[in-house]
Design a protein around this motif. Structure first.
Motif, PDB file in Angstrom:
ATOM      1  N   VAL A  35      -0.909  50.609   6.029  1.00  0.00           N
ATOM      2  CA  VAL A  35      -1.991  50.345   6.985  1.00  0.00           C
ATOM      3  C   VAL A  35      -2.044  51.439   8.034  1.00  0.00           C
ATOM      4  O   VAL A  35      -3.113  51.972   8.357  1.00  0.00           O
ATOM      5  CB  VAL A  35      -1.800  48.961   7.650  1.00  0.00           C
ATOM      6  CG1 VAL A  35      -2.871  48.726   8.712  1.00  0.00           C
ATOM      7  CG2 VAL A  35      -1.841  47.862   6.607  1.00  0.00           C
ATOM      8  N   GLU A  36      -0.894  51.799   8.587  1.00  0.00           N
ATOM      9  CA  GLU A  36      -0.848  52.873   9.573  1.00  0.00           C
ATOM     10  C   GLU A  36      -1.334  54.195   8.982  1.00  0.00           C
ATOM     11  O   GLU A  36      -2.033  54.963   9.644  1.00  0.00           O
ATOM     12  CB  GLU A  36       0.584  53.043  10.103  1.00  0.00           C
ATOM     13  CG  GLU A  36       1.057  51.934  11.015  1.00  0.00           C
ATOM     14  CD  GLU A  36       1.687  50.790  10.241  1.00  0.00           C
ATOM     15  OE1 GLU A  36       1.437  50.696   9.016  1.00  0.00           O
ATOM     16  OE2 GLU A  36       2.403  49.982  10.846  1.00  0.00           O
ATOM     17  N   SER A  65      -0.654  42.269  15.004  1.00  0.00           N
ATOM     18  CA  SER A  65      -0.017  43.532  14.643  1.00  0.00           C
ATOM     19  C   SER A  65      -0.534  44.636  15.539  1.00  0.00           C
ATOM     20  O   SER A  65      -1.689  44.629  15.957  1.00  0.00           O
ATOM     21  CB  SER A  65      -0.313  43.875  13.183  1.00  0.00           C
ATOM     22  OG  SER A  65       0.190  42.865  12.333  1.00  0.00           O
ATOM     23  N   TYR A  67      -1.024  48.804  16.011  1.00  0.00           N
ATOM     24  CA  TYR A  67      -1.067  50.057  15.272  1.00  0.00           C
ATOM     25  C   TYR A  67      -1.359  51.195  16.229  1.00  0.00           C
ATOM     26  O   TYR A  67      -2.411  51.228  16.876  1.00  0.00           O
ATOM     27  CB  TYR A  67      -2.158  50.017  14.184  1.00  0.00           C
ATOM     28  CG  TYR A  67      -1.935  48.917  13.177  1.00  0.00           C
ATOM     29  CD1 TYR A  67      -0.921  49.028  12.237  1.00  0.00           C
ATOM     30  CD2 TYR A  67      -2.718  47.778  13.185  1.00  0.00           C
ATOM     31  CE1 TYR A  67      -0.698  48.025  11.312  1.00  0.00           C
ATOM     32  CE2 TYR A  67      -2.507  46.771  12.260  1.00  0.00           C
ATOM     33  CZ  TYR A  67      -1.496  46.894  11.341  1.00  0.00           C
ATOM     34  OH  TYR A  67      -1.283  45.901  10.436  1.00  0.00           O
ATOM     35  N   ILE A  78      -9.971  47.146  10.559  1.00  0.00           N
ATOM     36  CA  ILE A  78      -8.507  47.102  10.415  1.00  0.00           C
ATOM     37  C   ILE A  78      -8.084  45.831   9.681  1.00  0.00           C
ATOM     38  O   ILE A  78      -7.167  45.845   8.868  1.00  0.00           O
ATOM     39  CB  ILE A  78      -7.841  47.201  11.795  1.00  0.00           C
ATOM     40  CG1 ILE A  78      -8.169  48.543  12.429  1.00  0.00           C
ATOM     41  CG2 ILE A  78      -6.336  47.008  11.675  1.00  0.00           C
ATOM     42  CD1 ILE A  78      -7.432  48.859  13.696  1.00  0.00           C
ATOM     43  N   ALA A  79      -8.774  44.728   9.974  1.00  0.00           N
ATOM     44  CA  ALA A  79      -8.468  43.487   9.261  1.00  0.00           C
ATOM     45  C   ALA A  79      -8.734  43.642   7.764  1.00  0.00           C
ATOM     46  O   ALA A  79      -7.987  43.132   6.929  1.00  0.00           O
ATOM     47  CB  ALA A  79      -9.289  42.339   9.832  1.00  0.00           C
ATOM     48  N   GLU A  82      -5.896  45.659   6.304  1.00  0.00           N
ATOM     49  CA  GLU A  82      -4.726  44.784   6.123  1.00  0.00           C
ATOM     50  C   GLU A  82      -4.878  43.919   4.884  1.00  0.00           C
ATOM     51  O   GLU A  82      -3.936  43.728   4.119  1.00  0.00           O
ATOM     52  CB  GLU A  82      -4.551  43.906   7.362  1.00  0.00           C
ATOM     53  CG  GLU A  82      -4.007  44.622   8.575  1.00  0.00           C
ATOM     54  CD  GLU A  82      -3.749  43.655   9.716  1.00  0.00           C
ATOM     55  OE1 GLU A  82      -4.553  42.715   9.891  1.00  0.00           O
ATOM     56  OE2 GLU A  82      -2.749  43.827  10.423  1.00  0.00           O
ATOM     57  N   ARG A  83      -6.088  43.366   4.685  1.00  0.00           N
ATOM     58  CA  ARG A  83      -6.314  42.504   3.525  1.00  0.00           C
ATOM     59  C   ARG A  83      -6.197  43.303   2.228  1.00  0.00           C
ATOM     60  O   ARG A  83      -5.635  42.834   1.236  1.00  0.00           O
ATOM     61  CB  ARG A  83      -7.707  41.871   3.633  1.00  0.00           C
ATOM     62  CG  ARG A  83      -7.988  40.823   2.534  1.00  0.00           C
ATOM     63  CD  ARG A  83      -9.455  40.563   2.396  1.00  0.00           C
ATOM     64  NE  ARG A  83     -10.171  41.764   1.969  1.00  0.00           N
ATOM     65  CZ  ARG A  83     -10.155  42.230   0.711  1.00  0.00           C
ATOM     66  NH1 ARG A  83      -9.461  41.582  -0.226  1.00  0.00           N
ATOM     67  NH2 ARG A  83     -10.814  43.313   0.402  1.00  0.00           N
ATOM     68  N   TYR A  85      -4.344  45.869   1.552  1.00  0.00           N
ATOM     69  CA  TYR A  85      -2.956  46.169   1.228  1.00  0.00           C
ATOM     70  C   TYR A  85      -2.056  44.936   1.238  1.00  0.00           C
ATOM     71  O   TYR A  85      -0.843  45.061   1.069  1.00  0.00           O
ATOM     72  CB  TYR A  85      -2.396  47.212   2.193  1.00  0.00           C
ATOM     73  CG  TYR A  85      -3.040  48.572   2.061  1.00  0.00           C
ATOM     74  CD1 TYR A  85      -3.022  49.253   0.849  1.00  0.00           C
ATOM     75  CD2 TYR A  85      -3.670  49.171   3.136  1.00  0.00           C
ATOM     76  CE1 TYR A  85      -3.622  50.494   0.710  1.00  0.00           C
ATOM     77  CE2 TYR A  85      -4.272  50.426   3.019  1.00  0.00           C
ATOM     78  CZ  TYR A  85      -4.243  51.066   1.792  1.00  0.00           C
ATOM     79  OH  TYR A  85      -4.836  52.295   1.666  1.00  0.00           O
ATOM     80  N   PHE A  87      -1.398  42.952   3.773  1.00  0.00           N
ATOM     81  CA  PHE A  87      -0.676  42.746   5.023  1.00  0.00           C
ATOM     82  C   PHE A  87      -1.365  41.736   5.942  1.00  0.00           C
ATOM     83  O   PHE A  87      -1.019  41.629   7.109  1.00  0.00           O
ATOM     84  CB  PHE A  87      -0.495  44.085   5.759  1.00  0.00           C
ATOM     85  CG  PHE A  87       0.618  44.916   5.208  1.00  0.00           C
ATOM     86  CD1 PHE A  87       1.853  44.959   5.842  1.00  0.00           C
ATOM     87  CD2 PHE A  87       0.462  45.646   4.038  1.00  0.00           C
ATOM     88  CE1 PHE A  87       2.896  45.709   5.331  1.00  0.00           C
ATOM     89  CE2 PHE A  87       1.495  46.404   3.519  1.00  0.00           C
ATOM     90  CZ  PHE A  87       2.717  46.436   4.163  1.00  0.00           C
ATOM     91  N   ASP A  88      -2.351  41.014   5.411  1.00  0.00           N
ATOM     92  CA  ASP A  88      -2.977  39.946   6.184  1.00  0.00           C
ATOM     93  C   ASP A  88      -2.166  38.663   6.116  1.00  0.00           C
ATOM     94  O   ASP A  88      -2.504  37.672   6.769  1.00  0.00           O
ATOM     95  CB  ASP A  88      -4.400  39.692   5.675  1.00  0.00           C
ATOM     96  CG  ASP A  88      -4.437  39.363   4.181  1.00  0.00           C
ATOM     97  OD1 ASP A  88      -3.537  39.844   3.444  1.00  0.00           O
ATOM     98  OD2 ASP A  88      -5.338  38.634   3.759  1.00  0.00           O
TER      99      ASP A  88
END
Length: 358
Positions: A35-36, A65, A67, A78-79, A82-83, A85, A87-88
């Motif tokens: 994500v980063e 989170s 960043y 960003i959400a 996250e989804r 990858y 990471f949500d």
């Protein structure tokens, strides 16, 4: 033996998933996840227009989170990253989903390569197997005769001088030998005799069959040489010590007393017993070069195998590839360890692992 094998196979399951869990927990503490990296790419491509509303060093919080470098990015974007990858979801849920999929040998899709992890592993594995197999075979062809010669000439000038070469081979890792070979023979500073990268030439498909064979070994020469030089020392010393241990036993003294020639004593009586550890160690030696020794050598010579892919996946935080290759490497390593133990019984039927359990 069947009961012992079944117990070892059952122990593989908790061992394998225990290693995955430990590495998953370590990964959670590592900075610079996918994500980063995605945010950094967005900022790098459009940094001037996306920093509105955020000063230098500002952080954006989405779903709890933080960043760094996400100044001015739309929280919905960003959400979505996250989804994309995964990471949500909280870490325990991600771990549980991963373990369920891995139990079915479903390793998911690579974050950045647009292919499944299984497909990538199958594509890269032939290169690594080729490198590991040739290196292991040549290492045995060098180490076994050298170890026998050192054992039969123990304490001689030959033994002392070859021990010096073995110390160098043991002390210097394979990747340093690879760099030295590039400097000497691949256009570094002296000669330009061998190719610097790849397993075949660009015109490989146009070559005749003998030309393809020569081109293949021409490209393999330096990486295989680096791996053999960097790994032959241990096997040579193992062979020497195994033969020295057997040569001093009573049955050898008896055979000599009966008037048998030294050659017949060595190869008719000592060889089978002394080679027990050496032959049984072949699977472990192969897997050691295949999974660990060849990683940096693949990177140095740009050989598109599992080692290079794993290295790039770790650098790019491509977690599906990282954990998929970790799962495969660990599983094969555990299976090869079991095969190595079972090989002892094939070489010497007197060994009974079941009796050791009681």
């Amino acid at each position: 033996m069947l009961a012992y094998t079944l117990r070892r196979l059952l122990l593989i399951i908790p061992t394998l998933f225990g290693i995955l869990i430990i590495n998953f927990l370590i990964i959670q503490a590592a900075p610079g996840g996918p994500v980063e990296q995605a945010i950094a790419k967005l900022e790098g491509f459009d940094g001037a227009t996306r920093r509105i509303g955020g000063g230098e060093g500002a952080e954006l919080s989405v779903g709890g989170s933080h960043y760094r470098g996400a100044q001015g990015l739309d929280p919905a974007l960003i959400a979505e990253i996250e989804r994309q990858y995964g990471f949500d979801k909280p870490a325990p849920e991600r771990l549980w989903i991963m373990l369920k999929h891995y139990a079915r040998f479903d390793f998911g899709e690579s974050f950045f390569r647009n292919a499944s992890v299984t497909q990538l592993i199958l594509e890269k594995m032939p290169v690594s197997i080729t490198l590991g197999l040739w290196s292991t075979l040549i290492m045995y062809l060098v180490s076994i005769p050298l170890g026998i010669a050192k054992a039969t000439r123990h304490g001689s000038h030959f033994d002392v001088w070859t021990s010096s070469a073995i110390i160098v081979g043991y002390a210097v890792p394979a990747f340093l030998f690879a760099i030295l070979l590039i400097v000497l023979f691949a256009g570094g500073s002296y000669f330009d005799w061998f190719p610097l990268r790849g397993l075949t030439s660009n015109n490989f498909s146009e070559l005749s069959l003998p030309g393809k064979v020569l081109d293949y070994f021409w490209h393999l020469a330096l990486p295989v040489t680096a791996l053999v030089i960097g790994n032959f020392a241990t096997m040579t010393l193992l062979t020497k010590n195994s033969f020295l241990d057997e040569i001093g036993k009573q049955y050898v003294i008896t055979a000599k007393a009966k008037g048998l020639s030294p050659r017949r004593v060595l190869y008719g009586h000592v060889f089978r017993n002394a080679m027990l550890l050496v032959v049984a160690g072949f699977p472990s030696a192969f897997i050691g070069i295949f999974f660990t020794g060849s990683l940096l050598v693949e990177v140095i010579f740009s050989l598109d195998g599992l080692g290079l892919m794993s290295f790039e996946a770790a650098i790019n935080r491509d977690y599906p590839v990282v954990f998929g290759t970790l799962f495969i490497f660990t599983l094969l390593g555990l299976l090869v360890k079991l095969i190595g133990d079972l090989t002892y019984t094939l070489v010497d039927p007197r060994i009974d692992f079941d009796s050791r359990q009681h």
